[in-house]
Design a protein around this motif. Structure first.
Motif, PDB file in Angstrom:
ATOM      1  N   MET A 190      13.523   3.325  85.754  1.00 30.97           N
ATOM      2  CA  MET A 190      14.899   3.443  85.296  1.00 30.97           C
ATOM      3  C   MET A 190      15.147   2.725  83.967  1.00 30.97           C
ATOM      4  O   MET A 190      16.109   3.016  83.279  1.00 30.97           O
ATOM      5  CB  MET A 190      15.845   2.873  86.355  1.00 30.97           C
ATOM      6  N   ARG A 191      14.284   1.774  83.614  1.00 30.75           N
ATOM      7  CA  ARG A 191      14.543   0.965  82.418  1.00 30.75           C
ATOM      8  C   ARG A 191      14.697   1.794  81.141  1.00 30.75           C
ATOM      9  O   ARG A 191      15.576   1.505  80.322  1.00 30.75           O
ATOM     10  CB  ARG A 191      13.437  -0.083  82.260  1.00 30.75           C
ATOM     11  N   PRO A 192      13.886   2.864  80.929  1.00 31.40           N
ATOM     12  CA  PRO A 192      14.076   3.658  79.702  1.00 31.40           C
ATOM     13  C   PRO A 192      15.452   4.312  79.606  1.00 31.40           C
ATOM     14  O   PRO A 192      15.868   4.713  78.516  1.00 31.40           O
ATOM     15  CB  PRO A 192      12.965   4.717  79.793  1.00 31.40           C
ATOM     16  N   LEU A 193      16.153   4.443  80.729  1.00 37.55           N
ATOM     17  CA  LEU A 193      17.470   5.079  80.701  1.00 37.55           C
ATOM     18  C   LEU A 193      18.578   4.127  80.275  1.00 37.55           C
ATOM     19  O   LEU A 193      19.694   4.572  79.989  1.00 37.55           O
ATOM     20  CB  LEU A 193      17.811   5.645  82.093  1.00 37.55           C
ATOM     21  N   LEU A 194      18.299   2.813  80.238  1.00 44.78           N
ATOM     22  CA  LEU A 194      19.355   1.854  79.942  1.00 44.78           C
ATOM     23  C   LEU A 194      19.931   2.060  78.542  1.00 44.78           C
ATOM     24  O   LEU A 194      21.143   1.985  78.348  1.00 44.78           O
ATOM     25  CB  LEU A 194      18.825   0.431  80.100  1.00 44.78           C
ATOM     26  N   GLY A 195      19.046   2.285  77.567  1.00 44.98           N
ATOM     27  CA  GLY A 195      19.532   2.502  76.202  1.00 44.98           C
ATOM     28  C   GLY A 195      20.410   3.738  76.103  1.00 44.98           C
ATOM     29  O   GLY A 195      21.458   3.723  75.442  1.00 44.98           O
ATOM     30  N   MET A 196      19.986   4.826  76.759  1.00 48.16           N
ATOM     31  CA  MET A 196      20.789   6.037  76.757  1.00 48.16           C
ATOM     32  C   MET A 196      22.118   5.818  77.473  1.00 48.16           C
ATOM     33  O   MET A 196      23.142   6.406  77.124  1.00 48.16           O
ATOM     34  CB  MET A 196      20.011   7.175  77.425  1.00 48.16           C
ATOM     35  N   TYR A 197      22.109   4.946  78.485  1.00 50.45           N
ATOM     36  CA  TYR A 197      23.325   4.673  79.256  1.00 50.45           C
ATOM     37  C   TYR A 197      24.380   4.006  78.378  1.00 50.45           C
ATOM     38  O   TYR A 197      25.545   4.421  78.355  1.00 50.45           O
ATOM     39  CB  TYR A 197      22.982   3.796  80.448  1.00 50.45           C
ATOM     40  N   VAL A 198      23.986   2.949  77.646  1.00 47.23           N
ATOM     41  CA  VAL A 198      24.970   2.236  76.830  1.00 47.23           C
ATOM     42  C   VAL A 198      25.449   3.087  75.665  1.00 47.23           C
ATOM     43  O   VAL A 198      26.527   2.853  75.114  1.00 47.23           O
ATOM     44  CB  VAL A 198      24.395   0.892  76.321  1.00 47.23           C
ATOM     45  N   LEU A 199      24.660   4.098  75.272  1.00 46.16           N
ATOM     46  CA  LEU A 199      25.084   5.002  74.198  1.00 46.16           C
ATOM     47  C   LEU A 199      25.875   6.193  74.727  1.00 46.16           C
ATOM     48  O   LEU A 199      26.330   7.027  73.949  1.00 46.16           O
ATOM     49  CB  LEU A 199      23.853   5.505  73.424  1.00 46.16           C
ATOM     50  N   GLY A 200      25.999   6.286  76.066  1.00 41.51           N
ATOM     51  CA  GLY A 200      26.762   7.387  76.650  1.00 41.51           C
ATOM     52  C   GLY A 200      26.063   8.722  76.533  1.00 41.51           C
ATOM     53  O   GLY A 200      26.706   9.768  76.433  1.00 41.51           O
ATOM     54  N   LEU A 237      23.604   9.922  78.858  1.00 38.18           N
ATOM     55  CA  LEU A 237      22.996  10.394  80.098  1.00 38.18           C
ATOM     56  C   LEU A 237      23.776  11.577  80.659  1.00 38.18           C
ATOM     57  O   LEU A 237      25.001  11.648  80.536  1.00 38.18           O
ATOM     58  CB  LEU A 237      22.980   9.274  81.148  1.00 38.18           C
ATOM     59  N   ASP A 238      23.043  12.514  81.290  1.00 41.14           N
ATOM     60  CA  ASP A 238      23.753  13.577  81.996  1.00 41.14           C
ATOM     61  C   ASP A 238      24.248  13.028  83.339  1.00 41.14           C
ATOM     62  O   ASP A 238      23.963  11.894  83.715  1.00 41.14           O
ATOM     63  CB  ASP A 238      22.868  14.806  82.192  1.00 41.14           C
ATOM     64  N   ASP A 239      25.024  13.834  84.058  1.00 39.77           N
ATOM     65  CA  ASP A 239      25.663  13.349  85.285  1.00 39.77           C
ATOM     66  C   ASP A 239      24.641  12.877  86.311  1.00 39.77           C
ATOM     67  O   ASP A 239      24.824  11.850  86.975  1.00 39.77           O
ATOM     68  CB  ASP A 239      26.540  14.457  85.896  1.00 39.77           C
ATOM     69  N   ARG A 240      23.548  13.632  86.463  1.00 35.47           N
ATOM     70  CA  ARG A 240      22.530  13.276  87.463  1.00 35.47           C
ATOM     71  C   ARG A 240      21.875  11.943  87.128  1.00 35.47           C
ATOM     72  O   ARG A 240      21.721  11.079  87.997  1.00 35.47           O
ATOM     73  CB  ARG A 240      21.479  14.395  87.523  1.00 35.47           C
ATOM     74  N   PRO A 278      22.173  15.072 102.599  1.00 38.63           N
ATOM     75  CA  PRO A 278      23.080  15.923 101.826  1.00 38.63           C
ATOM     76  C   PRO A 278      22.707  15.985 100.347  1.00 38.63           C
ATOM     77  O   PRO A 278      22.430  14.958  99.726  1.00 38.63           O
ATOM     78  CB  PRO A 278      24.443  15.262 102.034  1.00 38.63           C
ATOM     79  N   GLN A 279      22.707  17.190  99.811  1.00 38.20           N
ATOM     80  CA  GLN A 279      22.301  17.398  98.427  1.00 38.20           C
ATOM     81  C   GLN A 279      23.275  16.725  97.472  1.00 38.20           C
ATOM     82  O   GLN A 279      24.486  16.799  97.628  1.00 38.20           O
ATOM     83  CB  GLN A 279      22.225  18.898  98.115  1.00 38.20           C
ATOM     84  N   GLY A 280      22.713  16.044  96.476  1.00 40.22           N
ATOM     85  CA  GLY A 280      23.512  15.394  95.451  1.00 40.22           C
ATOM     86  C   GLY A 280      23.899  13.970  95.775  1.00 40.22           C
ATOM     87  O   GLY A 280      24.342  13.234  94.891  1.00 40.22           O
ATOM     88  N   GLY A 281      23.745  13.543  97.047  1.00 42.51           N
ATOM     89  CA  GLY A 281      24.063  12.161  97.402  1.00 42.51           C
ATOM     90  C   GLY A 281      22.994  11.202  96.912  1.00 42.51           C
ATOM     91  O   GLY A 281      21.826  11.561  96.784  1.00 42.51           O
ATOM     92  N   THR A 282      23.384   9.986  96.613  1.00 40.56           N
ATOM     93  CA  THR A 282      22.455   8.959  96.156  1.00 40.56           C
ATOM     94  C   THR A 282      22.108   8.029  97.312  1.00 40.56           C
ATOM     95  O   THR A 282      22.990   7.638  98.086  1.00 40.56           O
ATOM     96  CB  THR A 282      23.067   8.142  95.006  1.00 40.56           C
TER      97      THR A 282
END
Length: 213
Positions: free
Chosen positions: A1-11, A13-16, A149-153
């Motif tokens: 998940m760490r590579p996604l942090l930069g994309m997260y703070v920049l807004g 990321l897609d919904d999933r 259930p599909q889509g649940g985390t």
């Protein structure tokens, strides 16, 4: 998940990805700490204005292309030698089998790594299987789940004897589709009593398997 942090703070990321990362952050203090460090950096980027630069932009060294392509050529050469070695090993094995096929009786095919665990608690309509493997850094987990259930985390965790839990990661439910994942947690198998799955913010175990008899 760490590579996604930069994309997260920049807004970016897609919904999933957003939902999966938020679920992971609930159980990972290291990523939360790194996110706190990245957030002010991302906020400062909006203040960066290339038109305010008074000095010419620095250019890369003239030798940089030769350095990059030279490294690529060397890596291609190493991969070529690896392929030659694999072919030679396969040929040697084939010759050995042709010369003495009786050795096949001494060959055993190893199964998947780790030891299987049996789930003693399953939500209605859910099927799951798992294997756990002791590693030098903690515990590796192979998990297959169908029917959530599909889509649940959902969070995967190991539980200690005192009832506290250490998060091993998160995944998105696939409904009737089997979700297969490889997870890791920095908790030795000897210090864990239970493998479980639950929804974020809910302590109730949707799936639970004892790790000790």
């Amino acid at each position: 998940m760490r590579p996604l942090l930069g994309m997260y703070v920049l807004g970016r990321l897609d919904d999933r990805e957003f939902v999966a990362l938020r679920a992971h952050l609930d159980g990972c203090p290291d990523c939360r700490s790194e996110l706190r460090e990245l957030s002010p950096v991302a906020a400062a980027l909006s203040e960066a204005d290339p038109d305010r630069l008074t000095e010419p932009l620095p250019l890369p060294p003239a030798a940089l292309p030769d350095t990059i392509f030279g490294a690529l050529d060397r890596e291609r050469g190493r991969q070529r030698y690896r392929r030659i070695g694999l072919v030679a090993a396969a040929a040697s094995a084939a010759i050995g089998l042709a010369a003495g096929g009786f050795v096949l009786r001494g060959i055993t095919v190893s199964g998947p790594p780790g030891q299987p665990v049996a789930f003693t608690a399953l939500s209605p309509g859910v099927a799951a299987s798992a294997r756990v493997e002791n590693r030098a850094w903690g515990t590796g987990i192979s998990l297959d789940v169908t029917g959530l259930p599909q889509g649940g985390t959902y969070n995967v965790w190991l539980q200690r004897p005192d009832g506290s839990r250490m998060n091993a990661g998160s995944f998105i439910g696939g409904g009737d589709r089997t979700m297969s994942m490889q997870l890791a947690v920095g908790l030795p198998m000897s210090d864990a009593t239970t493998l479980g799955v639950s929804a974020p913010g809910d302590d109730r175990a949707l799936l639970q398997a004892p790790l000790r008899s």
